[in-house]
Motif scaffolding. Sequence first.
Motif, PDB file in Angstrom:
ATOM      1  N   ASP A  38       0.848  -1.197   0.000  1.00 12.18           N
ATOM      2  CA  ASP A  38       0.000   0.000   0.000  1.00 12.18           C
ATOM      3  C   ASP A  38       0.888   1.253   0.000  1.00 12.18           C
ATOM      4  OD1 ASP A  38      -1.723   2.113   0.627  1.00 12.18           O
ATOM      5  OD2 ASP A  38      -2.860   0.953   2.101  1.00 12.18           O
ATOM      6  N   SER A  39       0.732   2.085  -1.002  1.00  4.74           N
ATOM      7  CA  SER A  39       1.606   3.255  -1.140  1.00  4.74           C
ATOM      8  C   SER A  39       1.337   4.327  -0.093  1.00  4.74           C
ATOM      9  CB  SER A  39       1.473   3.848  -2.550  1.00  4.74           C
ATOM     10  OG  SER A  39       0.125   4.208  -2.822  1.00  4.74           O
ATOM     11  N   ASN A  40       0.260   4.185   0.691  1.00  6.26           N
ATOM     12  CA  ASN A  40       0.014   5.133   1.779  1.00  6.26           C
ATOM     13  C   ASN A  40       0.839   4.824   3.027  1.00  6.26           C
ATOM     14  OD1 ASN A  40      -1.895   6.628   0.379  1.00  6.26           O
ATOM     15  ND2 ASN A  40      -3.637   5.452   1.157  1.00  6.26           N
ATOM     16  N   ILE A  41       1.353   3.612   3.139  1.00  7.56           N
ATOM     17  CA  ILE A  41       2.092   3.199   4.332  1.00  7.56           C
ATOM     18  C   ILE A  41       3.531   3.704   4.245  1.00  7.56           C
ATOM     19  CG2 ILE A  41       2.927   1.218   5.651  1.00  7.56           C
ATOM     20  CD1 ILE A  41       0.454  -0.307   4.752  1.00  7.56           C
ATOM     21  N   ARG A  42       4.063   4.145   5.363  1.00  2.00           N
ATOM     22  CA  ARG A  42       5.424   4.653   5.419  1.00  2.00           C
ATOM     23  C   ARG A  42       6.304   3.710   6.255  1.00  2.00           C
ATOM     24  NH1 ARG A  42       3.606   6.742   1.764  1.00  2.00           N
ATOM     25  NH2 ARG A  42       3.319   8.963   1.321  1.00  2.00           N
ATOM     26  N   TYR A  43       7.462   3.385   5.690  1.00  5.09           N
ATOM     27  CA  TYR A  43       8.408   2.475   6.336  1.00  5.09           C
ATOM     28  C   TYR A  43       9.675   3.229   6.712  1.00  5.09           C
ATOM     29  CZ  TYR A  43       5.458  -1.257   4.499  1.00  5.09           C
ATOM     30  OH  TYR A  43       4.396  -2.086   4.223  1.00  5.09           O
ATOM     31  N   PHE A  44      10.129   3.027   7.941  1.00  6.46           N
ATOM     32  CA  PHE A  44      11.393   3.609   8.394  1.00  6.46           C
ATOM     33  C   PHE A  44      12.365   2.474   8.685  1.00  6.46           C
ATOM     34  CE2 PHE A  44       8.430   6.993   8.929  1.00  6.46           C
ATOM     35  CZ  PHE A  44       9.155   8.147   8.678  1.00  6.46           C
ATOM     36  N   GLY A  45      13.563   2.593   8.137  1.00  9.07           N
ATOM     37  CA  GLY A  45      14.542   1.542   8.262  1.00  9.07           C
ATOM     38  C   GLY A  45      14.612   0.722   6.990  1.00  9.07           C
ATOM     39  N   ARG A  46      15.350  -0.356   7.053  1.00  7.64           N
ATOM     40  CA  ARG A  46      15.594  -1.181   5.877  1.00  7.64           C
ATOM     41  C   ARG A  46      14.663  -2.390   5.868  1.00  7.64           C
ATOM     42  NH1 ARG A  46      22.218  -0.893   5.362  1.00  7.64           N
ATOM     43  NH2 ARG A  46      22.329   1.390   5.528  1.00  7.64           N
ATOM     44  N   TRP A  47      13.737  -2.380   4.944  1.00  8.92           N
ATOM     45  CA  TRP A  47      12.747  -3.437   4.812  1.00  8.92           C
ATOM     46  C   TRP A  47      12.996  -4.206   3.527  1.00  8.92           C
ATOM     47  CZ3 TRP A  47       8.915  -4.502   8.397  1.00  8.92           C
ATOM     48  CH2 TRP A  47       8.805  -3.576   9.452  1.00  8.92           C
ATOM     49  N   ASP A  48      13.008  -5.523   3.646  1.00  7.17           N
ATOM     50  CA  ASP A  48      13.131  -6.392   2.479  1.00  7.17           C
ATOM     51  C   ASP A  48      11.739  -6.544   1.883  1.00  7.17           C
ATOM     52  OD1 ASP A  48      13.430  -8.457   0.639  1.00  7.17           O
ATOM     53  OD2 ASP A  48      14.880  -9.539   1.864  1.00  7.17           O
ATOM     54  N   THR A  49      11.530  -5.986   0.704  1.00  4.16           N
ATOM     55  CA  THR A  49      10.206  -5.949   0.085  1.00  4.16           C
ATOM     56  C   THR A  49      10.102  -6.887  -1.112  1.00  4.16           C
ATOM     57  OG1 THR A  49      10.849  -4.071  -1.315  1.00  4.16           O
ATOM     58  CG2 THR A  49       9.893  -3.561   0.837  1.00  4.16           C
ATOM     59  N   TRP A  59      17.064  -5.516  10.940  1.00  4.62           N
ATOM     60  CA  TRP A  59      17.803  -4.603  11.805  1.00  4.62           C
ATOM     61  C   TRP A  59      16.902  -4.086  12.920  1.00  4.62           C
ATOM     62  CZ3 TRP A  59      22.743  -4.986  10.986  1.00  4.62           C
ATOM     63  CH2 TRP A  59      23.249  -5.173   9.691  1.00  4.62           C
ATOM     64  N   ALA A  60      17.512  -3.678  14.014  1.00  3.75           N
ATOM     65  CA  ALA A  60      16.754  -3.101  15.120  1.00  3.75           C
ATOM     66  C   ALA A  60      16.226  -1.718  14.734  1.00  3.75           C
ATOM     67  CB  ALA A  60      17.641  -2.981  16.358  1.00  3.75           C
ATOM     68  N   ALA A 185      12.478  13.521  14.511  1.00  2.87           N
ATOM     69  CA  ALA A 185      12.975  12.986  13.247  1.00  2.87           C
ATOM     70  C   ALA A 185      12.575  11.525  13.084  1.00  2.87           C
ATOM     71  CB  ALA A 185      14.501  13.099  13.191  1.00  2.87           C
ATOM     72  N   GLY A 186      12.524  11.068  11.833  1.00  4.01           N
ATOM     73  CA  GLY A 186      12.461   9.645  11.584  1.00  4.01           C
ATOM     74  C   GLY A 186      13.809   9.042  11.925  1.00  4.01           C
ATOM     75  N   HIS A 187      13.842   7.748  12.246  1.00  3.57           N
ATOM     76  CA  HIS A 187      15.105   7.176  12.720  1.00  3.57           C
ATOM     77  C   HIS A 187      15.108   5.676  12.511  1.00  3.57           C
ATOM     78  CE1 HIS A 187      12.574   6.062  16.167  1.00  3.57           C
ATOM     79  NE2 HIS A 187      12.161   7.321  16.156  1.00  3.57           N
ATOM     80  N   THR A 188      16.297   5.095  12.506  1.00  2.00           N
ATOM     81  CA  THR A 188      16.442   3.652  12.453  1.00  2.00           C
ATOM     82  C   THR A 188      17.804   3.253  12.983  1.00  2.00           C
ATOM     83  OG1 THR A 188      16.197   1.692  11.044  1.00  2.00           O
ATOM     84  CG2 THR A 188      17.366   3.555  10.098  1.00  2.00           C
ATOM     85  N   GLN A 189      17.861   2.059  13.578  1.00  2.00           N
ATOM     86  CA  GLN A 189      19.093   1.548  14.161  1.00  2.00           C
ATOM     87  C   GLN A 189      19.617   0.400  13.293  1.00  2.00           C
ATOM     88  OE1 GLN A 189      16.200   2.281  16.932  1.00  2.00           O
ATOM     89  NE2 GLN A 189      17.491   1.622  18.640  1.00  2.00           N
ATOM     90  N   ILE A 190      20.646   0.661  12.506  1.00  2.78           N
ATOM     91  CA  ILE A 190      21.289  -0.378  11.705  1.00  2.78           C
ATOM     92  C   ILE A 190      22.320  -1.024  12.623  1.00  2.78           C
ATOM     93  CG2 ILE A 190      22.462  -0.898   9.536  1.00  2.78           C
ATOM     94  CD1 ILE A 190      19.657   0.359   9.267  1.00  2.78           C
ATOM     95  N   ALA A 191      21.846  -1.946  13.434  1.00  5.33           N
ATOM     96  CA  ALA A 191      22.673  -2.466  14.526  1.00  5.33           C
ATOM     97  C   ALA A 191      22.265  -3.892  14.854  1.00  5.33           C
ATOM     98  CB  ALA A 191      22.507  -1.578  15.764  1.00  5.33           C
ATOM     99  N   VAL A 192      23.246  -4.641  15.378  1.00  2.47           N
ATOM    100  CA  VAL A 192      22.986  -6.015  15.806  1.00  2.47           C
ATOM    101  C   VAL A 192      23.934  -6.338  16.951  1.00  2.47           C
ATOM    102  CG1 VAL A 192      24.607  -7.002  14.117  1.00  2.47           C
ATOM    103  CG2 VAL A 192      22.762  -8.414  15.038  1.00  2.47           C
TER     104      VAL A 192
END
Length: 338
Positions: A38-49, A59-60, A185-192
Amino acid sequence: MKIGTRSRAMTLAMALVAAVTTMVHPAEAATGDGSPSDSNIRYFGRWDTRSTGAYVSEWAGAYVVVGFTGTTVKLRQRRSIDLFTSIDGGPWVSRTNVSGTVDLTPSRLPPGTHTLRVSYRPVAGSYHGDAVFQGVVLDSGARTVVPGVPSRIIEFIGDSITVGQRSSQQALTAYGWLTGEKLGAGHTQIAVGGACLYPAPDGCIGMQDRFLKTGLDAAGPDWNFARYQAGDVVINLGTNDRSHGVSGPQFQSAYTTLLQRIRAKYPQANIYAMETFHRRYVTETTAAVTARNNAGDSKVRFINTEGWITPATDTADGTHPNDAGHRKIAARLAAAIG
């Protein structure tokens, strides 16, 4: 028409039909139906689509924002997972070991337009939940709408400290998430957990290389950096490298490489290299920053974190900050990066 001519014509017609039948047409994004695409949905971070019916983030700190009309919302899950949800800016609700269709509104919402945020517990250690977003189910006649989201995005690159391990809600109570929220801000943790900067021979994940990936698997797809541009990138790496035998020169070289790669992918971003809280590889980290500055990149900065937290009271085990420790770090970091 002669028989030979007719035969050739039929053969050509069949070939055309076969070509049309086997042609792959790119799927158009749905709008308003609550499916993952759905193009109305917003994703923050890295999503495998790659699967249109199930989006995955390994990722966290990745999360989903859904605007919707109506009075109820349900979440579609595949297999069991621990997750967190917030509706209309309310407190985050922890939902443990849920699967299938998860009712988020047993008590109906007031009629109108609402906003849902969803974040999954990261897979780490012995925990292997199924962090897969399969969309939402709304009232009959209700639709998703474009939610209001920040344009600024901050990316935090790190290890278990950046993941938020040992804090009460992991990514949600980690300094990166808290800093992003403080700054609107939008944010994401590229961390493990357990990550190194340098890809050590003993198998320690090297974020120098994993930064380029969609997920944790080194053989997985590269991330498409056109999906979003981070305005700020904060690095907190080096806590684990020493115990994996990484030398000073190896660490400095890897840090320089990571800074170069970040700059190549985010040409306009401010890049911040945090001093680790155990003060490991400080000389090498500052040297890597200086090298980038001398190369003409003035938007790379070293952040001195001395005195930000007290290990005896602000960590759970001498290394991983507790909730109070993460709040202290977030307050200092938000002031430093503005």
